[in-house]
Design a protein around this motif. Structure first.
Motif, PDB file in Angstrom:
ATOM      1  N   GLU A  40      23.001  44.041   8.517  1.00 14.72           N
ATOM      2  CA  GLU A  40      22.116  44.431   7.340  1.00 14.72           C
ATOM      3  C   GLU A  40      22.544  45.786   6.916  1.00 14.72           C
ATOM      4  O   GLU A  40      22.636  46.900   7.836  1.00 14.72           O
ATOM      5  CB  GLU A  40      20.807  44.256   7.719  1.00 14.72           C
ATOM      6  CG  GLU A  40      20.297  42.916   7.751  1.00 14.72           C
ATOM      7  CD  GLU A  40      18.827  42.783   7.706  1.00 14.72           C
ATOM      8  OE1 GLU A  40      18.036  43.546   7.945  1.00 14.72           O
ATOM      9  OE2 GLU A  40      18.382  41.498   7.968  1.00 14.72           O
ATOM     10  N   LEU A  41      22.752  45.752   5.772  1.00 17.89           N
ATOM     11  CA  LEU A  41      23.271  47.240   5.165  1.00 17.89           C
ATOM     12  C   LEU A  41      21.978  47.503   3.985  1.00 17.89           C
ATOM     13  O   LEU A  41      21.712  46.806   3.050  1.00 17.89           O
ATOM     14  CB  LEU A  41      24.371  47.307   4.391  1.00 17.89           C
ATOM     15  CG  LEU A  41      25.688  46.815   5.440  1.00 17.89           C
ATOM     16  CD1 LEU A  41      26.916  46.654   4.332  1.00 17.89           C
ATOM     17  CD2 LEU A  41      26.090  48.028   6.231  1.00 17.89           C
ATOM     18  N   ALA A  42      21.812  48.999   4.219  1.00 15.39           N
ATOM     19  CA  ALA A  42      20.701  49.409   3.150  1.00 15.39           C
ATOM     20  C   ALA A  42      20.876  50.780   2.554  1.00 15.39           C
ATOM     21  O   ALA A  42      21.293  51.658   3.251  1.00 15.39           O
ATOM     22  CB  ALA A  42      19.212  49.535   3.568  1.00 15.39           C
ATOM     23  N   ASN A  43      21.662  50.769   1.123  1.00 17.01           N
ATOM     24  CA  ASN A  43      22.104  51.880   0.480  1.00 17.01           C
ATOM     25  C   ASN A  43      22.957  52.590   1.422  1.00 17.01           C
ATOM     26  O   ASN A  43      22.836  53.884   1.558  1.00 17.01           O
ATOM     27  CB  ASN A  43      20.919  52.700   0.285  1.00 17.01           C
ATOM     28  CG  ASN A  43      19.924  51.982  -0.798  1.00 17.01           C
ATOM     29  OD1 ASN A  43      20.227  51.018  -1.850  1.00 17.01           O
ATOM     30  ND2 ASN A  43      18.750  52.302  -0.577  1.00 17.01           N
ATOM     31  N   TRP A  44      24.179  51.878   1.812  1.00 16.91           N
ATOM     32  CA  TRP A  44      25.184  52.312   2.655  1.00 16.91           C
ATOM     33  C   TRP A  44      26.540  52.495   1.891  1.00 16.91           C
ATOM     34  O   TRP A  44      26.930  51.275   1.565  1.00 16.91           O
ATOM     35  CB  TRP A  44      25.441  51.742   3.969  1.00 16.91           C
ATOM     36  CG  TRP A  44      26.634  52.238   4.918  1.00 16.91           C
ATOM     37  CD1 TRP A  44      27.649  51.748   4.952  1.00 16.91           C
ATOM     38  CD2 TRP A  44      26.279  53.083   5.822  1.00 16.91           C
ATOM     39  NE1 TRP A  44      28.455  52.499   5.817  1.00 16.91           N
ATOM     40  CE2 TRP A  44      27.514  53.303   6.467  1.00 16.91           C
ATOM     41  CE3 TRP A  44      25.337  53.821   6.336  1.00 16.91           C
ATOM     42  CZ2 TRP A  44      27.659  54.322   7.323  1.00 16.91           C
ATOM     43  CZ3 TRP A  44      25.277  54.883   7.273  1.00 16.91           C
ATOM     44  CH2 TRP A  44      26.617  55.087   7.876  1.00 16.91           C
ATOM     45  N   GLY A  45      27.249  53.380   1.807  1.00 15.52           N
ATOM     46  CA  GLY A  45      28.503  53.420   1.103  1.00 15.52           C
ATOM     47  C   GLY A  45      28.282  52.922  -0.339  1.00 15.52           C
ATOM     48  O   GLY A  45      27.752  53.379  -1.219  1.00 15.52           O
ATOM     49  N   THR A  46      29.121  51.780  -0.539  1.00 15.16           N
ATOM     50  CA  THR A  46      29.201  51.141  -1.757  1.00 15.16           C
ATOM     51  C   THR A  46      28.509  50.081  -1.942  1.00 15.16           C
ATOM     52  O   THR A  46      28.170  49.494  -3.094  1.00 15.16           O
ATOM     53  CB  THR A  46      30.838  50.633  -2.002  1.00 15.16           C
ATOM     54  OG1 THR A  46      30.899  49.696  -0.909  1.00 15.16           O
ATOM     55  CG2 THR A  46      31.796  51.539  -2.112  1.00 15.16           C
ATOM     56  N   PHE A  47      27.515  49.861  -0.959  1.00 12.78           N
ATOM     57  CA  PHE A  47      26.389  48.780  -1.155  1.00 12.78           C
ATOM     58  C   PHE A  47      25.121  49.437  -1.401  1.00 12.78           C
ATOM     59  O   PHE A  47      24.601  50.282  -0.921  1.00 12.78           O
ATOM     60  CB  PHE A  47      26.051  48.277   0.358  1.00 12.78           C
ATOM     61  CG  PHE A  47      27.360  47.460   0.734  1.00 12.78           C
ATOM     62  CD1 PHE A  47      27.489  46.188   0.602  1.00 12.78           C
ATOM     63  CD2 PHE A  47      28.270  47.890   1.677  1.00 12.78           C
ATOM     64  CE1 PHE A  47      28.531  45.439   0.797  1.00 12.78           C
ATOM     65  CE2 PHE A  47      29.575  47.341   2.209  1.00 12.78           C
ATOM     66  CZ  PHE A  47      29.518  46.076   1.680  1.00 12.78           C
ATOM     67  N   SER A  48      24.432  49.108  -2.824  1.00 18.02           N
ATOM     68  CA  SER A  48      23.262  49.557  -3.278  1.00 18.02           C
ATOM     69  C   SER A  48      22.383  48.421  -2.931  1.00 18.02           C
ATOM     70  O   SER A  48      22.437  47.366  -2.814  1.00 18.02           O
ATOM     71  CB  SER A  48      23.466  49.690  -4.839  1.00 18.02           C
ATOM     72  OG  SER A  48      24.258  50.668  -4.960  1.00 18.02           O
ATOM     73  N   GLY A  49      20.944  48.759  -2.412  1.00 17.65           N
ATOM     74  CA  GLY A  49      19.997  47.760  -2.192  1.00 17.65           C
ATOM     75  C   GLY A  49      20.331  47.280  -0.764  1.00 17.65           C
ATOM     76  O   GLY A  49      20.957  47.917   0.227  1.00 17.65           O
ATOM     77  N   LEU A  50      19.712  46.101  -0.436  1.00 16.47           N
ATOM     78  CA  LEU A  50      19.923  45.576   0.992  1.00 16.47           C
ATOM     79  C   LEU A  50      20.889  44.333   0.860  1.00 16.47           C
ATOM     80  O   LEU A  50      20.797  43.461   0.154  1.00 16.47           O
ATOM     81  CB  LEU A  50      18.497  44.866   1.437  1.00 16.47           C
ATOM     82  CG  LEU A  50      18.299  44.351   2.625  1.00 16.47           C
ATOM     83  CD1 LEU A  50      18.837  45.342   3.748  1.00 16.47           C
ATOM     84  CD2 LEU A  50      16.876  43.561   2.911  1.00 16.47           C
TER      85      LEU A  50
END
Length: 74
Positions: free
Chosen positions: A16-26
């Motif tokens: 699960e990624l939350a606002n990490w690198g190029t990922f906005s949101g969850l």
């Protein structure tokens, strides 16, 4: 956790990624038991995903984020 193939070993099943690198949101990524291949165009988030995994699994101060882009060759 699903069936244990090798008792005593840990296995990555879910990211699960939350606002990490190029990922906005969850964002949620299932990791199949047999593994998976990261593919995509530049800027699609491949390195960000690997960096996120590295941040969790590597001791503090030892992580080189986006090591592939920073590699100058040997």
């Amino acid at each position: 956790m699903s069936e244990v193939a090798h008792p005593g070993q840990w296995r990555l099943e879910h990211i699960e990624l939350a606002n990490w690198g190029t990922f906005s949101g969850l964002h949620s990524v299932h990791v199949p038991r047999k593994g998976f291949l990261l593919t995509g165009e530049s800027g699609s988030g491949k390195s960000s995903l690997v960096d996120a995994i590295s941040a969790v699994l590597t001791p503090r101060g030892k992580t080189r984020f986006n090591a592939a882009a920073a590699d100058t060759g040997t």
